[in-house]
Design a protein around this motif. Sequence first.
Motif, PDB file in Angstrom:
ATOM      1  N   LEU A 267      -5.330  -8.791  -2.677  1.00  9.10           N
ATOM      2  CA  LEU A 267      -5.238  -9.011  -1.135  1.00  9.10           C
ATOM      3  C   LEU A 267      -3.576  -9.178  -0.839  1.00  9.10           C
ATOM      4  N   ALA A 268      -2.859 -10.105  -1.815  1.00  7.87           N
ATOM      5  CA  ALA A 268      -1.334 -10.098  -1.347  1.00  7.87           C
ATOM      6  C   ALA A 268      -0.634  -8.698  -1.525  1.00  7.87           C
ATOM      7  N   ILE A 269      -1.204  -7.979  -2.319  1.00  9.47           N
ATOM      8  CA  ILE A 269      -0.517  -6.593  -2.725  1.00  9.47           C
ATOM      9  C   ILE A 269      -0.647  -5.666  -1.295  1.00  9.47           C
ATOM     10  N   ILE A 270      -2.151  -5.741  -0.720  1.00  6.11           N
ATOM     11  CA  ILE A 270      -2.172  -4.995   0.265  1.00  6.11           C
ATOM     12  C   ILE A 270      -1.657  -5.403   1.537  1.00  6.11           C
ATOM     13  N   VAL A 271      -1.667  -6.488   1.742  1.00 12.07           N
ATOM     14  CA  VAL A 271      -0.816  -7.056   2.890  1.00 12.07           C
ATOM     15  C   VAL A 271       0.669  -6.716   2.804  1.00 12.07           C
ATOM     16  N   GLY A 272       1.079  -6.969   1.562  1.00 14.99           N
ATOM     17  CA  GLY A 272       2.589  -6.782   1.342  1.00 14.99           C
ATOM     18  C   GLY A 272       2.997  -5.309   1.428  1.00 14.99           C
ATOM     19  N   ILE A 273       2.235  -4.319   0.855  1.00 13.78           N
ATOM     20  CA  ILE A 273       2.561  -3.079   1.007  1.00 13.78           C
ATOM     21  C   ILE A 273       2.367  -2.631   2.573  1.00 13.78           C
ATOM     22  N   PHE A 274       1.524  -2.943   3.407  1.00 16.00           N
ATOM     23  CA  PHE A 274       1.339  -2.666   4.674  1.00 16.00           C
ATOM     24  C   PHE A 274       2.568  -3.089   5.362  1.00 16.00           C
ATOM     25  N   GLY A 275       3.119  -4.392   5.121  1.00 11.52           N
ATOM     26  CA  GLY A 275       4.138  -4.759   5.732  1.00 11.52           C
ATOM     27  C   GLY A 275       5.594  -4.141   5.609  1.00 11.52           C
ATOM     28  N   ILE A 276       5.663  -3.985   3.986  1.00  9.33           N
ATOM     29  CA  ILE A 276       6.918  -3.189   3.835  1.00  9.33           C
ATOM     30  C   ILE A 276       6.899  -1.744   4.474  1.00  9.33           C
ATOM     31  N   CYS A 277       5.942  -1.126   4.480  1.00  6.96           N
ATOM     32  CA  CYS A 277       5.945   0.363   5.169  1.00  6.96           C
ATOM     33  C   CYS A 277       5.974   0.225   6.500  1.00  6.96           C
ATOM     34  N   TRP A 278       5.407  -0.535   7.105  1.00  6.89           N
ATOM     35  CA  TRP A 278       5.414  -0.497   8.681  1.00  6.89           C
ATOM     36  C   TRP A 278       6.659  -1.319   9.353  1.00  6.89           C
ATOM     37  N   ALA A 279       6.988  -2.387   8.978  1.00  7.63           N
ATOM     38  CA  ALA A 279       7.967  -3.554   9.628  1.00  7.63           C
ATOM     39  C   ALA A 279       9.339  -2.525   9.718  1.00  7.63           C
ATOM     40  N   PRO A 280       9.941  -1.727   8.820  1.00  2.34           N
ATOM     41  CA  PRO A 280      11.037  -1.305   8.967  1.00  2.34           C
ATOM     42  C   PRO A 280      11.178  -0.047  10.240  1.00  2.34           C
ATOM     43  N   TYR A 281      10.106   0.467  10.128  1.00  2.00           N
ATOM     44  CA  TYR A 281      10.160   1.479  11.245  1.00  2.00           C
ATOM     45  C   TYR A 281       9.828   0.954  12.897  1.00  2.00           C
ATOM     46  N   THR A 282       9.078   0.013  12.653  1.00  2.00           N
ATOM     47  CA  THR A 282       8.695  -0.797  14.087  1.00  2.00           C
ATOM     48  C   THR A 282      10.025  -1.198  14.610  1.00  2.00           C
ATOM     49  N   LEU A 283      10.616  -1.999  13.780  1.00  2.00           N
ATOM     50  CA  LEU A 283      11.930  -2.898  14.154  1.00  2.00           C
ATOM     51  C   LEU A 283      12.980  -1.845  14.476  1.00  2.00           C
TER      52      LEU A 283
END
Length: 349
Positions: A267-283
Amino acid sequence: LAGAFCIPLYVPYVLTGRWIFGRSLCKLWLVVDYLLCTSSVFNIVLISYDRFLSVTRAVAYRAQQGNTRQAVLKMVLVWVLAFLLYGPAIISWEYISGQSIIPTGECYAEFFYNWYFLMTASTLEFFTPFISVMFFNLSIYLNIQKRTKMRLDVFHEVHNQSFTEEMERSPEEKLSLKCCKWEQKESAETHDLSKNKAQGAASASSLDAKDLLATSSESSRKPKSCNKKSCKNSASPLCSEKRMKIMSQSTTQRFRLSRDKKVAKSLAIIVGIFGICWAPYTLLMIIRAGCHGQCISEFWYETSFWLLWINSAVNPVLYPLCHASFRRAFVKLLCPKKMKIQPHNALQN
């Protein structure tokens, strides 16, 4: 879809710096690209919500597992919501505003520099889904921890109860247990004597009266009603059954704890990968819109843009790696013959 349609059209655009496929194909490319990325996020939310229900409401979830129609409706709803978030704006923005701001040879959405629209869309596309995924997966983890604690409490209660029962045994049961202990002691002494036969023979000839008296008194303390047959029929099964039961429960608890740790890690891996891939583009997208592209390097924006497609490529691999149920589902979809030939092995794995 991203690899077959979006990336092949985008690569020439990046290399040449000019869109050569026309305005209509540009809009289609934008609609499909935004749709695929947004639906990827919403599908992660849907999967996390499904796992949340399967853990927190297991009985109701199992009762609805055969409802294919409801599952299909949820998946269709994900794609409809993903389209409604950006699709209508991409198609009709220039008609509502009365003019297009896209120069010839460029291909990007009309709202590319509209900070208010992008902030609202980003909240619905990233921030809300990310918080939802974290909530669902954290709830799953806490629920697993709670059940693990309950199992350990039950195990300790059973262990203490078995100890209490042993202390409160009837005289007959205690006699049987004494028989068991005497038998074990005698067998151990016999083993030691056979191992040291020469020394035993020598020492036996030199026993004095005091040793003989101690031996006779020890023999008199041995229960008179004890014999091997009664010990094997009564005490041994009681001892071995309790011991086997406790050992089995201990092994089961260790296995469940190990499995719960693996679930929490996945679960930690799934949430972490999602945040790493999407946070930079969104910000970067929000910041870029605020300063009209003057304060963000093109290199970093392109890197964050490719991270979105990488996330779409990683997800179909990440979920089967983390969950056996997804592996079985993929095998069933991609290799149906294998499932028919080896159904038992697939279920055990």
